[in-house]
Motif scaffolding. Sequence first.
Motif, PDB file in Angstrom:
ATOM      1  N   ILE A 136     -22.634 -10.156  -2.545  1.00  0.00           N
ATOM      2  CA  ILE A 136     -23.461 -11.034  -3.390  1.00  0.00           C
ATOM      3  C   ILE A 136     -24.339 -10.192  -4.314  1.00  0.00           C
ATOM      4  N   ASP A 137     -24.994  -9.177  -3.751  1.00  0.00           N
ATOM      5  CA  ASP A 137     -25.865  -8.296  -4.550  1.00  0.00           C
ATOM      6  C   ASP A 137     -25.057  -7.597  -5.639  1.00  0.00           C
ATOM      7  N   ARG A 138     -23.847  -7.117  -5.304  1.00  0.00           N
ATOM      8  CA  ARG A 138     -23.020  -6.417  -6.288  1.00  0.00           C
ATOM      9  C   ARG A 138     -22.655  -7.334  -7.437  1.00  0.00           C
ATOM     10  N   ARG A 139     -22.244  -8.556  -7.135  1.00  0.00           N
ATOM     11  CA  ARG A 139     -21.828  -9.474  -8.195  1.00  0.00           C
ATOM     12  C   ARG A 139     -23.004  -9.847  -9.091  1.00  0.00           C
ATOM     13  N   ARG A 140     -24.163 -10.042  -8.493  1.00  0.00           N
ATOM     14  CA  ARG A 140     -25.345 -10.371  -9.306  1.00  0.00           C
ATOM     15  C   ARG A 140     -25.732  -9.189 -10.204  1.00  0.00           C
ATOM     16  N   LEU A 141     -25.716  -7.985  -9.633  1.00  0.00           N
ATOM     17  CA  LEU A 141     -26.121  -6.798 -10.373  1.00  0.00           C
ATOM     18  C   LEU A 141     -25.168  -6.516 -11.532  1.00  0.00           C
ATOM     19  N   GLU A 142     -23.871  -6.651 -11.273  1.00  0.00           N
ATOM     20  CA  GLU A 142     -22.867  -6.330 -12.290  1.00  0.00           C
ATOM     21  C   GLU A 142     -22.483  -7.548 -13.134  1.00  0.00           C
ATOM     22  N   ASP A 143     -23.120  -8.678 -12.850  1.00  0.00           N
ATOM     23  CA  ASP A 143     -22.792  -9.924 -13.550  1.00  0.00           C
ATOM     24  C   ASP A 143     -21.286 -10.157 -13.505  1.00  0.00           C
ATOM     25  N   ASP A 144     -20.717  -9.968 -12.299  1.00  0.00           N
ATOM     26  CA  ASP A 144     -19.270 -10.023 -12.083  1.00  0.00           C
ATOM     27  C   ASP A 144     -18.931 -11.286 -11.288  1.00  0.00           C
ATOM     28  N   PHE A 145     -18.643 -12.365 -11.998  1.00  0.00           N
ATOM     29  CA  PHE A 145     -18.358 -13.633 -11.343  1.00  0.00           C
ATOM     30  C   PHE A 145     -16.964 -14.115 -11.710  1.00  0.00           C
ATOM     31  N   GLY A 146     -16.193 -14.417 -10.687  1.00  0.00           N
ATOM     32  CA  GLY A 146     -14.866 -14.953 -10.898  1.00  0.00           C
ATOM     33  C   GLY A 146     -14.872 -16.452 -10.697  1.00  0.00           C
ATOM     34  N   VAL A 147     -13.751 -16.966 -10.183  1.00  0.00           N
ATOM     35  CA  VAL A 147     -13.641 -18.414  -9.968  1.00  0.00           C
ATOM     36  C   VAL A 147     -13.467 -18.733  -8.483  1.00  0.00           C
ATOM     37  N   ASP A 148     -13.667 -17.716  -7.618  1.00  0.00           N
ATOM     38  CA  ASP A 148     -13.517 -17.981  -6.187  1.00  0.00           C
ATOM     39  C   ASP A 148     -14.754 -18.696  -5.652  1.00  0.00           C
ATOM     40  N   ILE A 149     -14.666 -19.134  -4.402  1.00  0.00           N
ATOM     41  CA  ILE A 149     -15.752 -19.918  -3.815  1.00  0.00           C
ATOM     42  C   ILE A 149     -17.047 -19.120  -3.742  1.00  0.00           C
ATOM     43  N   LEU A 150     -16.967 -17.840  -3.424  1.00  0.00           N
ATOM     44  CA  LEU A 150     -18.180 -17.032  -3.342  1.00  0.00           C
ATOM     45  C   LEU A 150     -18.915 -17.016  -4.678  1.00  0.00           C
ATOM     46  N   SER A 151     -18.207 -16.818  -5.786  1.00  0.00           N
ATOM     47  CA  SER A 151     -18.847 -16.820  -7.102  1.00  0.00           C
ATOM     48  C   SER A 151     -19.454 -18.183  -7.429  1.00  0.00           C
ATOM     49  N   ILE A 152     -18.734 -19.240  -7.078  1.00  0.00           N
ATOM     50  CA  ILE A 152     -19.248 -20.591  -7.320  1.00  0.00           C
ATOM     51  C   ILE A 152     -20.558 -20.807  -6.566  1.00  0.00           C
ATOM     52  N   LEU A 153     -20.618 -20.359  -5.318  1.00  0.00           N
ATOM     53  CA  LEU A 153     -21.826 -20.535  -4.519  1.00  0.00           C
ATOM     54  C   LEU A 153     -22.991 -19.716  -5.074  1.00  0.00           C
ATOM     55  N   ILE A 154     -22.720 -18.494  -5.511  1.00  0.00           N
ATOM     56  CA  ILE A 154     -23.783 -17.637  -6.045  1.00  0.00           C
ATOM     57  C   ILE A 154     -24.425 -18.280  -7.277  1.00  0.00           C
ATOM     58  N   GLN A 155     -23.619 -18.948  -8.086  1.00  0.00           N
ATOM     59  CA  GLN A 155     -24.119 -19.519  -9.340  1.00  0.00           C
ATOM     60  C   GLN A 155     -24.587 -20.962  -9.209  1.00  0.00           C
ATOM     61  N   SER A 156     -24.479 -21.522  -8.009  1.00  0.00           N
ATOM     62  CA  SER A 156     -24.826 -22.930  -7.803  1.00  0.00           C
ATOM     63  C   SER A 156     -26.309 -23.110  -7.485  1.00  0.00           C
ATOM     64  N   ARG A 157     -26.732 -24.348  -7.551  1.00  0.00           N
ATOM     65  CA  ARG A 157     -28.087 -24.746  -7.176  1.00  0.00           C
ATOM     66  C   ARG A 157     -28.004 -25.754  -6.034  1.00  0.00           C
TER      67      ARG A 157
END
Length: 439
Positions: free
Chosen positions: A212-233
């Motif tokens: 999670i920290d890596r994706r936020r730091l690198e602004d690296d978001f795909g379309v998998d469930i983990l990316s969806i959850l990180i960007q959700s509210r």
Amino acid sequence: MSSAIDPRIEEKPLPPGQNGLPLIGEALQVFGDRNFTIARHRKYGNVFRTRIFKTPTVFVRGLEECLFVLRNEGHYFQNSLPENTRKLFGEHSLANSTGTALAHRRKILSRSFRPRALDSYRKYIEETASRYLRLWAERRDIVMYDELSSFSLDLAWKLFAGIDNASQSEVGKLLKTWFAGLFSFGPIFPGGRAAKAFQARQKLFDFIRQEIDRRRLEDDFGVDILSILIQSRDENGCELSDRAIVDILLNILGAGFGTMTSALTSFFLLVGQHSNVEQKLRAEQDELARAQLPRADTIDRMVYLEATFNEVLRLYPPIAAGFVRVIKECEIAGYQIPEGWIVIWSIDATHLGIENDPNAFQPERFLSSPPTDFIPFGGGMRECLGREYARLEMRVLCSKALAHYEWELPRQDFTMTTLPVPKPKNGLKVRFRQRGEKQ
């Protein structure tokens, strides 16, 4: 919690049944013998009571009765998993969420199981299935549960969290250990399944949080469930906490890996035991191959294969039951169900309650007049979000296996164990080869 008792309910009798031994009630029978509930339902009908340790517990089967429980969560019932299971899932998981939080999280995750998303998964599922089938044919003698565990694990981690070859990594082993202890009951002993599961969960939490920290730091978001959850509210408009993201993801990974492994193993077991069904399945694959239609078109035309899946899920549903606590006195099938009691709505007992030869493996029953008492994916707000993903994975792997490979079941003990999911006691030894190849 106290509530006024409806006098009409108070007049109703308690469900029939018995309490069992002091202190433990009938806990050993409930969790150790799949036939216990079936036998009691035959004796008492669709509703009976028992006691699990100190807790009065009601078992319910039947489509109408189970749907009453599922559709009245928040009114008469509150989801109530056993303590170890609840903690291992995590308080923010779908399994433990209720009310608006559950509805909101299901809405977020539903994007990952829509037709467009499933179409995007198909290519990777096809490639992974082909790779595993070739590997099994090369090895010849395999333990099917272990192999399918690795197959489903690779798919779940890749498609839901973007992790490649998870079955060959530490993270794959951790998820297996966590899932193995997920439905453990009673005290936690050092070195036991539950203790190992809690240790694995903490390591999984640390691993996913780093991702999670890596994706936020690198602004690296795909379309998998983990990316969806990180960007959700969440339902309050706030970012989901790391703990909430991990809890929800582990719940989805566990379903995508553990329940699929069980269902697929049951398929290879039952088809391997019934040559008449196998012949019809292969004939269907051969006919579709002769039609020379695109793969995407043929996979939705496998009518007998779909009926076979349904019959597999009827006999061995991966999730056998659900747990709720009564928060308001109610009535089920003419019986008073007191507040504070636990109700277990039973999928497997419901499936085995049909009148027409319930223990027989007969896919044809789903071709003409399918049984109405069929709820392998639950219902209401507890209906499985990934049901179409599950059917896609099963269609792809099993159609390829039937079209191009053969398998035999050597003499062995076919006894099924039930926890954490149904599986053959010895993992199901299989002799696997390319179709038409000499033994």
